[in-house]
Write a protein that holds these residues in place. Sequence first.
Motif, PDB file in Angstrom:
ATOM      1  N   THR A 434       0.854  -1.194   0.000  1.00 22.12           N
ATOM      2  CA  THR A 434       0.000   0.000   0.000  1.00 22.12           C
ATOM      3  C   THR A 434       0.880   1.231   0.000  1.00 22.12           C
ATOM      4  O   THR A 434       1.822   1.334   0.796  1.00 22.12           O
ATOM      5  N   ARG A 435       0.582   2.153  -0.905  1.00 22.70           N
ATOM      6  CA  ARG A 435       1.324   3.423  -0.988  1.00 22.70           C
ATOM      7  C   ARG A 435       0.393   4.522  -0.478  1.00 22.70           C
ATOM      8  O   ARG A 435      -0.693   4.729  -1.029  1.00 22.70           O
ATOM      9  N   ILE A 436       0.800   5.193   0.611  1.00 24.52           N
ATOM     10  CA  ILE A 436      -0.046   6.253   1.170  1.00 24.52           C
ATOM     11  C   ILE A 436       0.692   7.581   1.128  1.00 24.52           C
ATOM     12  O   ILE A 436       1.889   7.640   1.374  1.00 24.52           O
ATOM     13  N   GLU A 437      -0.044   8.637   0.778  1.00 24.34           N
ATOM     14  CA  GLU A 437       0.519   9.983   0.701  1.00 24.34           C
ATOM     15  C   GLU A 437      -0.134  10.852   1.759  1.00 24.34           C
ATOM     16  O   GLU A 437      -1.357  10.824   1.914  1.00 24.34           O
ATOM     17  N   TYR A 438       0.675  11.618   2.478  1.00 22.04           N
ATOM     18  CA  TYR A 438       0.192  12.463   3.571  1.00 22.04           C
ATOM     19  C   TYR A 438       0.816  13.849   3.500  1.00 22.04           C
ATOM     20  O   TYR A 438       1.960  13.994   3.061  1.00 22.04           O
ATOM     21  N   PHE A 439       0.078  14.844   3.963  1.00 19.51           N
ATOM     22  CA  PHE A 439       0.686  16.122   4.356  1.00 19.51           C
ATOM     23  C   PHE A 439       0.792  16.075   5.872  1.00 19.51           C
ATOM     24  O   PHE A 439      -0.201  15.841   6.564  1.00 19.51           O
ATOM     25  N   ILE A 440       2.014  16.291   6.405  1.00 17.96           N
ATOM     26  CA  ILE A 440       2.225  16.143   7.845  1.00 17.96           C
ATOM     27  C   ILE A 440       3.184  17.234   8.334  1.00 17.96           C
ATOM     28  O   ILE A 440       4.145  17.572   7.623  1.00 17.96           O
ATOM     29  N   PRO A 441       2.945  17.823   9.507  1.00 19.36           N
ATOM     30  CA  PRO A 441       3.879  18.839  10.019  1.00 19.36           C
ATOM     31  C   PRO A 441       5.283  18.248  10.221  1.00 19.36           C
ATOM     32  O   PRO A 441       5.420  17.085  10.614  1.00 19.36           O
ATOM     33  N   THR A 442       6.304  19.052   9.941  1.00 15.49           N
ATOM     34  CA  THR A 442       7.694  18.604  10.156  1.00 15.49           C
ATOM     35  C   THR A 442       7.885  18.161  11.606  1.00 15.49           C
ATOM     36  O   THR A 442       8.597  17.190  11.878  1.00 15.49           O
ATOM     37  N   ARG A 443       7.217  18.850  12.537  1.00 17.44           N
ATOM     38  CA  ARG A 443       7.302  18.467  13.973  1.00 17.44           C
ATOM     39  C   ARG A 443       6.877  17.025  14.175  1.00 17.44           C
ATOM     40  O   ARG A 443       7.431  16.298  14.991  1.00 17.44           O
ATOM     41  N   GLY A 444       5.821  16.620  13.443  1.00 24.59           N
ATOM     42  CA  GLY A 444       5.277  15.272  13.612  1.00 24.59           C
ATOM     43  C   GLY A 444       6.209  14.186  13.112  1.00 24.59           C
ATOM     44  O   GLY A 444       6.072  13.017  13.472  1.00 24.59           O
ATOM     45  N   LEU A 445       7.190  14.561  12.270  1.00 23.15           N
ATOM     46  CA  LEU A 445       8.110  13.558  11.713  1.00 23.15           C
ATOM     47  C   LEU A 445       9.340  13.346  12.587  1.00 23.15           C
ATOM     48  O   LEU A 445      10.053  12.370  12.418  1.00 23.15           O
ATOM     49  N   ILE A 446       9.600  14.281  13.531  1.00 27.29           N
ATOM     50  CA  ILE A 446      10.775  14.113  14.402  1.00 27.29           C
ATOM     51  C   ILE A 446      10.536  12.894  15.300  1.00 27.29           C
ATOM     52  O   ILE A 446       9.570  12.841  16.051  1.00 27.29           O
ATOM     53  N   GLY A 447      11.395  11.904  15.166  1.00 23.76           N
ATOM     54  CA  GLY A 447      11.258  10.691  15.977  1.00 23.76           C
ATOM     55  C   GLY A 447      10.347   9.633  15.367  1.00 23.76           C
ATOM     56  O   GLY A 447      10.157   8.563  15.936  1.00 23.76           O
ATOM     57  N   PHE A 448       9.774   9.930  14.177  1.00 21.23           N
ATOM     58  CA  PHE A 448       8.804   8.978  13.600  1.00 21.23           C
ATOM     59  C   PHE A 448       9.477   7.826  12.866  1.00 21.23           C
ATOM     60  O   PHE A 448       8.970   6.707  12.864  1.00 21.23           O
ATOM     61  N   ARG A 449      10.648   8.089  12.245  1.00 17.27           N
ATOM     62  CA  ARG A 449      11.252   7.060  11.383  1.00 17.27           C
ATOM     63  C   ARG A 449      11.542   5.762  12.139  1.00 17.27           C
ATOM     64  O   ARG A 449      11.229   4.675  11.652  1.00 17.27           O
ATOM     65  N   SER A 450      12.113   5.860  13.363  1.00 17.96           N
ATOM     66  CA  SER A 450      12.439   4.627  14.110  1.00 17.96           C
ATOM     67  C   SER A 450      11.161   3.888  14.505  1.00 17.96           C
ATOM     68  O   SER A 450      11.111   2.652  14.485  1.00 17.96           O
ATOM     69  N   GLU A 451      10.119   4.645  14.846  1.00 19.12           N
ATOM     70  CA  GLU A 451       8.819   4.047  15.184  1.00 19.12           C
ATOM     71  C   GLU A 451       8.236   3.338  13.954  1.00 19.12           C
ATOM     72  O   GLU A 451       7.703   2.228  14.049  1.00 19.12           O
ATOM     73  N   PHE A 452       8.358   3.969  12.794  1.00 16.93           N
ATOM     74  CA  PHE A 452       7.848   3.422  11.531  1.00 16.93           C
ATOM     75  C   PHE A 452       8.549   2.102  11.194  1.00 16.93           C
ATOM     76  O   PHE A 452       7.912   1.116  10.830  1.00 16.93           O
ATOM     77  N   ILE A 453       9.885   2.079  11.349  1.00 21.94           N
ATOM     78  CA  ILE A 453      10.652   0.855  11.044  1.00 21.94           C
ATOM     79  C   ILE A 453      10.205  -0.283  11.961  1.00 21.94           C
ATOM     80  O   ILE A 453      10.049  -1.430  11.540  1.00 21.94           O
ATOM     81  N   MET A 454       9.974   0.053  13.257  1.00 25.47           N
ATOM     82  CA  MET A 454       9.562  -0.964  14.231  1.00 25.47           C
ATOM     83  C   MET A 454       8.164  -1.510  13.883  1.00 25.47           C
ATOM     84  O   MET A 454       7.942  -2.721  13.867  1.00 25.47           O
ATOM     85  N   GLU A 455       7.224  -0.599  13.587  1.00 30.34           N
ATOM     86  CA  GLU A 455       5.838  -1.015  13.334  1.00 30.34           C
ATOM     87  C   GLU A 455       5.698  -1.806  12.033  1.00 30.34           C
ATOM     88  O   GLU A 455       4.817  -2.644  11.904  1.00 30.34           O
ATOM     89  N   THR A 456       6.559  -1.513  11.024  1.00 34.88           N
ATOM     90  CA  THR A 456       6.455  -2.232   9.744  1.00 34.88           C
ATOM     91  C   THR A 456       7.477  -3.374   9.677  1.00 34.88           C
ATOM     92  O   THR A 456       7.701  -3.939   8.613  1.00 34.88           O
ATOM     93  N   HIS A 457       8.103  -3.687  10.807  1.00 34.23           N
ATOM     94  CA  HIS A 457       9.095  -4.772  10.910  1.00 34.23           C
ATOM     95  C   HIS A 457      10.206  -4.608   9.878  1.00 34.23           C
ATOM     96  O   HIS A 457      10.691  -5.590   9.308  1.00 34.23           O
ATOM     97  N   GLY A 458      10.568  -3.363   9.592  1.00 30.72           N
ATOM     98  CA  GLY A 458      11.665  -3.081   8.658  1.00 30.72           C
ATOM     99  C   GLY A 458      11.293  -3.216   7.196  1.00 30.72           C
ATOM    100  O   GLY A 458      12.156  -3.095   6.329  1.00 30.72           O
ATOM    101  N   GLU A 459      10.013  -3.487   6.904  1.00 33.79           N
ATOM    102  CA  GLU A 459       9.623  -3.717   5.503  1.00 33.79           C
ATOM    103  C   GLU A 459       9.058  -2.469   4.831  1.00 33.79           C
ATOM    104  O   GLU A 459       8.785  -2.470   3.643  1.00 33.79           O
ATOM    105  N   GLY A 460       8.832  -1.386   5.599  1.00 37.59           N
ATOM    106  CA  GLY A 460       8.245  -0.172   5.019  1.00 37.59           C
ATOM    107  C   GLY A 460       9.313   0.751   4.449  1.00 37.59           C
ATOM    108  O   GLY A 460      10.458   0.745   4.869  1.00 37.59           O
ATOM    109  N   ILE A 461       8.923   1.555   3.451  1.00 39.94           N
ATOM    110  CA  ILE A 461       9.816   2.567   2.866  1.00 39.94           C
ATOM    111  C   ILE A 461       9.176   3.930   3.105  1.00 39.94           C
ATOM    112  O   ILE A 461       8.001   4.126   2.809  1.00 39.94           O
ATOM    113  N   LEU A 462       9.967   4.866   3.637  1.00 42.22           N
ATOM    114  CA  LEU A 462       9.429   6.179   4.013  1.00 42.22           C
ATOM    115  C   LEU A 462      10.224   7.270   3.303  1.00 42.22           C
ATOM    116  O   LEU A 462      11.448   7.283   3.350  1.00 42.22           O
TER     117      LEU A 462
END
Length: 598
Positions: A434-462
């Motif tokens: 699934t490819r999802i597109e978002y508009f998101i505040p830069t503040r909301g992305l601080i600290g998100f990448r490590s959480e994203f990798i954990m939740e997608t078990h390393g299979e997601g691309i951001l």
Amino acid sequence: MKVLNIAIIAHVDHGKTTLTDMLLRQGGAFRENEEVEELVMDSNPLERERGITIFSKNCSIHYKDIKINMVDTPGHADFSSEVERILKMVDCVLLLVDAQEGPMPQTKFVLQKSLTLGIKPIVLINKIDKKGSRPDEVLNMVFDLFVDLNANNEQLDFPVLYTIGKQGIAKRSPEEKSTDLTPLFETILKHVPLYPDRNKEPLQMQVASLAYDNYLGRIAIGRVFRGQLENGKNISLCRRDGTVEQYRITKLFSFEGLKQCETEVVESGDLAAVAGIPDITIGETICAAENPEPLPLLQIDEPTLKMNFLVNNSPFAGQEGKWVTTRNIKERLERELQTNVGLRVESIPNSDGYTVSGRGELHLSILLENMRREGFEVQVSRPEVIFKTVDKKIQEPIELLIATVPEEYTGVVIEKLGKRKGIMQNMVSRDGQTRIEYFIPTRGLIGFRSEFIMETHGEGILDHSFSHYENEKGEIERRKNGVLISQEDGETAAYALWKIQERGMLFCNPVTRVYEGMIIGENAKEGDIVVNACKSKRLTNMRASGSDDAIMLTPPKILTLEQALEFIEDDELVEITPSNIRLRKKVLKATDRKRSER
């Protein structure tokens, strides 16, 4: 001499540098028996390690009787200031798009910049040999992107080629038989107009990038828009502040293959490197001595993130680095400002430090990584976004985010992005992804990448890049978990860590030097815990069942520089030295922290 200048632009990892390699090989830039490593344009050690282009670089090839200057540009949005000024030097851009992924955030950014300047692109659908490639679908997506960016009719009538960059093959259609890049060379000659002969006009050259040489000092690189640049001649320099100064060119270079070759004359349309002007900066114009006519200054997008660079004052200060004082840090940042035009530096009042603003986390972390490799010690605070006030309303930067995740993890990613004030723009499912597109505040992305990798078990691309400013989005959820803080100075003991690991995730191994107030792990619950990680097992002459259990430690999570910057909160710092990256509390003593909280 007939000259063409082209830039290769694309999203990160779509194959720019690989294609440039092949253009150089087939354009005769190397001798037949010359050994050439892969990704020859990624010459910086950091670029090779990370597999991304950070600095734009020039090279040239000859095809038939025409000299083609090529510029390889960075693909990451944080280095967009490099792309913006390079586009001023070129007649055409090769826009590379991955045949499977299609246009990504940075594709949109670089294309928008080139269309605004009126440049006509050549579109290359790259990696058509990839499993899951869909060239026809991707071409439609590219066309839609051109329409969205208000391309004019001439720009919409772009030529398309299908390439396999790794094998050095270009085709006019996916079915065509081809063994080399000849179709690409022919398309460039057919669609890119030659630069007109303006050698007799008064000299004008704008500086687009800078280099430094220990013997020659600062070297200005740019395009000669008109006239001829001659070695040893006097010139006028039109400064940013409107003043005009006289200088003499001491050395002049042009680009041949990957090398800068000394020359006596550079003609109009060609790229030149000029030495002899001590404090020249990007955007300034070199003109004829008797006719100073400046070109419009280059406009560079403003920074979106800032961070405090402070002198290291931890108990281990000065033990690992060579450059540790405020003066050292100031000189290094001033040196960086000469070539890194997307950066801003301000001193912090009543403090041993500087506020450094950049285009994103990666932009600033690459600077920090280079500094620590040069022997600097520095402490940095949590990245903060830069707010603007427009019509008495506070606005914050918004990013376009594209995430590609396996279908089973889509729900949890949407939930996480919703909590961080993201607004969905589009969602498409295909082949279990699934490819999802978002508009998101830069503040909301601080600290998100490590959480994203954990939740997608390393299979997601951001992927994400700055899009625009919008009104402030309100409070955004921060890190909930507390941290494990060392109680005393000393070396960690396996026995103590064995007991502490039940409380959360550790960030250090046994026999690691720690100090009071240093963060050694993440608490599994809310709130910070002060722990004694240096307590060793008491030795007795009594034996009892269970007293000699084998100590089994879970491998710790060793944070990279980017992960450390994302992890810390406002009352914490990252201590960066040539040998270590440590996390610490701003106030080291527990009693002082309690007092300041009260």
